[in-house]
Design an enzyme around this catalytic site. Structure first.
Site, mmCIF file in Angstrom:
data_model
loop_
_atom_site.group_PDB
_atom_site.id
_atom_site.type_symbol
_atom_site.label_atom_id
_atom_site.label_comp_id
_atom_site.label_asym_id
_atom_site.label_seq_id
_atom_site.Cartn_x
_atom_site.Cartn_y
_atom_site.Cartn_z
ATOM 1 N N HIS A 113 0.834 -1.212 0.000
ATOM 2 C CA HIS A 113 0.000 0.000 0.000
ATOM 3 C C HIS A 113 0.869 1.263 0.000
ATOM 4 C CE1 HIS A 113 -3.224 -2.760 1.175
ATOM 5 N NE2 HIS A 113 -4.063 -1.804 0.799
ATOM 6 N N LYS A 130 -1.007 5.025 4.564
ATOM 7 C CA LYS A 130 -2.003 4.128 5.161
ATOM 8 C C LYS A 130 -1.790 4.032 6.670
ATOM 9 C CE LYS A 130 -4.034 -0.479 4.753
ATOM 10 N NZ LYS A 130 -5.365 0.075 5.047
HETATM 11 N N1 LIG Z 1 -12.917 -1.089 1.977
HETATM 12 C C1 LIG Z 1 -12.225 -0.557 0.971
HETATM 13 O O1 LIG Z 1 -12.429 -0.905 -0.211
HETATM 14 C C2 LIG Z 1 -11.214 0.491 1.267
HETATM 15 C C3 LIG Z 1 -10.979 0.835 2.572
HETATM 16 N N2 LIG Z 1 -10.110 1.834 2.874
HETATM 17 C C4 LIG Z 1 -10.035 2.208 4.271
HETATM 18 O O2 LIG Z 1 -10.757 3.425 4.460
HETATM 19 C C5 LIG Z 1 -10.197 4.164 5.531
HETATM 20 C C6 LIG Z 1 -9.861 5.574 5.071
HETATM 21 O O3 LIG Z 1 -8.841 5.530 4.108
HETATM 22 P P1 LIG Z 1 -8.327 6.860 3.374
HETATM 23 O O4 LIG Z 1 -9.462 7.558 2.713
HETATM 24 O O5 LIG Z 1 -7.151 6.474 2.588
HETATM 25 O O6 LIG Z 1 -7.843 7.724 4.656
HETATM 26 P P2 LIG Z 1 -7.703 9.317 4.771
HETATM 27 O O7 LIG Z 1 -6.829 9.546 5.965
HETATM 28 O O8 LIG Z 1 -7.321 9.905 3.461
HETATM 29 O O9 LIG Z 1 -9.195 9.820 5.092
HETATM 30 C C7 LIG Z 1 -9.864 9.602 6.288
HETATM 31 C C8 LIG Z 1 -10.692 10.847 6.584
HETATM 32 O O10 LIG Z 1 -11.553 10.572 7.668
HETATM 33 C C9 LIG Z 1 -11.604 11.719 8.482
HETATM 34 N N3 LIG Z 1 -12.110 11.346 9.800
HETATM 35 C C10 LIG Z 1 -11.443 10.814 10.844
HETATM 36 N N4 LIG Z 1 -12.283 10.605 11.875
HETATM 37 C C11 LIG Z 1 -13.525 10.993 11.458
HETATM 38 C C12 LIG Z 1 -14.804 11.005 12.058
HETATM 39 N N5 LIG Z 1 -14.996 10.576 13.317
HETATM 40 N N6 LIG Z 1 -15.857 11.445 11.332
HETATM 41 C C13 LIG Z 1 -15.701 11.901 10.080
HETATM 42 N N7 LIG Z 1 -14.497 11.922 9.457
HETATM 43 C C14 LIG Z 1 -13.421 11.472 10.151
HETATM 44 C C15 LIG Z 1 -10.180 12.264 8.451
HETATM 45 O O11 LIG Z 1 -10.124 13.628 8.856
HETATM 46 C C16 LIG Z 1 -9.833 12.065 6.985
HETATM 47 O O12 LIG Z 1 -10.205 13.198 6.201
HETATM 48 C C17 LIG Z 1 -9.005 3.344 6.036
HETATM 49 O O13 LIG Z 1 -9.398 2.520 7.101
HETATM 50 C C18 LIG Z 1 -8.656 2.489 4.812
HETATM 51 O O14 LIG Z 1 -7.991 1.312 5.138
HETATM 52 C C19 LIG Z 1 -9.432 2.503 1.898
HETATM 53 C C20 LIG Z 1 -9.594 2.171 0.586
HETATM 54 C C21 LIG Z 1 -10.502 1.150 0.169
HETATM 55 O O1 LIG Z 2 -5.942 2.137 3.123
HETATM 56 C C1 LIG Z 2 -6.116 1.765 1.946
HETATM 57 O O2 LIG Z 2 -5.705 2.387 0.975
HETATM 58 C C2 LIG Z 2 -6.880 0.513 1.706
HETATM 59 N N1 LIG Z 2 -7.424 -0.066 2.727
HETATM 60 C C3 LIG Z 2 -8.189 -1.271 2.694
HETATM 61 C C4 LIG Z 2 -7.454 -2.363 3.440
HETATM 62 O O3 LIG Z 2 -6.847 -2.084 4.483
HETATM 63 O O4 LIG Z 2 -7.514 -3.511 3.015
HETATM 64 C C5 LIG Z 2 -8.620 -1.656 1.299
HETATM 65 C C6 LIG Z 2 -7.585 -1.404 0.245
HETATM 66 O O5 LIG Z 2 -6.566 -2.330 0.415
HETATM 67 C C7 LIG Z 2 -7.067 0.025 0.329
#
Ligand SMILES: NC(=O)C1=CN([C@@H]2O[C@H](COP(=O)(O)OP(=O)(O)OC[C@H]3O[C@@H](n4cnc5c(N)ncnc54)[C@H](O)[C@@H]3O)[C@@H](O)[C@H]2O)C=CC1
Ligand SMILES: O=C(O)C1=N[C@H](C(=O)O)C[C@H](O)C1
Length: 246
Positions: free
Chosen positions: A132, A136
């Protein structure tokens, strides 16, 4: 009918992409795009909220959503069995409310996990490498942990014991983390988005299953599908494989 959608984490990498995807979907509209510190009262008109925030924030967010009768689609990682049990208890008094949690919304990643579970009964030895971007927050990835759990379940069903590993002397961490007896190795590099390899080894052969998300738009069809489906699925659903017609 238009679905009213709220987005939590709207200023983050995923949340901002979700806001655009929902705006471009013909059957839904964004009624609130909130980030940390914003007033959740703005979610009052939302039927479904999509949460891409932080493992430390997501349980509090879900408590608020369930208490306010708002369906949830969750991509945020960090869900242990203990957290899932807490959520089921939270949902128990709300039999018509749905929460969908998917560690990965990309079609290829869901297929890769399914193929890995299929392969697991034929190969006693399996390891996962997840790669990643270096911003992350968590390791191992939610996808890798989910994949390891699926491999462990398939092993248990087929009566397969994890293969032998003769390594005795090692530097701390050199063999990765053990998740349900599957070794998981986490790579963090700028330039990467989200990638996973599941490696199997057998007599004179190896099998590698690899998925690459090259752009965050890869997650959007799954997220939009989740928003539509969660309205029809009361209770807790974990994994997009339970929503897709695989
Ligand atoms: N399930 C999937 O397909 C995917 C999951 N993810 C996951 O999604 C999550 C976020 O990833 P990113 O967008 O890369 O992180 P990021 O750090 O870019 O964005 C997270 C956002 O959430 C905000 N935030 C934190 N606490 C909050 C709250 N209580 N209420 C509202 N907003 C809040 C932060 O200020 C930030 O703007 C991670 O856990 C990541 O692993 C990421 C990509 C794909
Ligand atoms: O943080 C990310 O970027 C992602 N988070 C998810 C994970 O922890 O598996 C999904 C994807 O891999 C991207």
């Amino acid at each position: 009918m238009t679905i009213n959608v709220g987005v939590l984490g709207a200023r983050g990498r995923m949340g901002a992409t979700v806001v655009k995807a929902v705006e471009n979907a013909g059957d839904m509209k964004v009624v609130a795009a909130l980030d940390a510190g914003d007033d959740f009262a703005a979610l009052a008109d939302a039927q479904v909220v999509v949460d891409f925030t932080h493992p430390e924030a997501v349980m509090g967010n879900l408590k608020y959503l369930v208490e306010h009768d708002i369906h949830a689609v969750v991509g945020t990682t960090g869900f242990s069995e203990e957290r899932l049990a807490q959520l089921r208890a939270l949902l128990a008094p709300k039999p018509s409310l749905g929460v969908l949690i998917a560690p990965n919304f990309a079609l290829g990643a869901v297929l890769a996990m399914r193929f890995a579970a299929q392969a697991a009964k034929f190969y006693a030895s399996a390891e996962i490498i997840e790669l990643h971007h270096n911003r992350k927050a968590d390791a191992p990835s939610g996808t890798a942990a989910h994949t390891a759990r699926m491999i462990a379940e398939a092993r248990a069903e087929a009566g397969v014991t994890p293969g032998p590993d003769a390594t005795t002397s090692e530097l701390d961490g050199a063999r990765g983390a053990s998740v349900e007896e599957v070794r998981v190795h986490s790579v963090r590099l700028p330039g990467l988005v989200a990638h996973e390899e599941i490696l199997f080894g057998g007599e004179g052969e190896t099998l590698t299953i690899r998925h690459d998300s090259l752009d965050r738009t890869s997650f959007m069809p799954g997220v939009l599908l989740g928003v539509r489906e969660v309205l029809k699925r009361p209770g807790l659903t974990v994994g997009l494989e339970n929503v897709l017609d695989l």
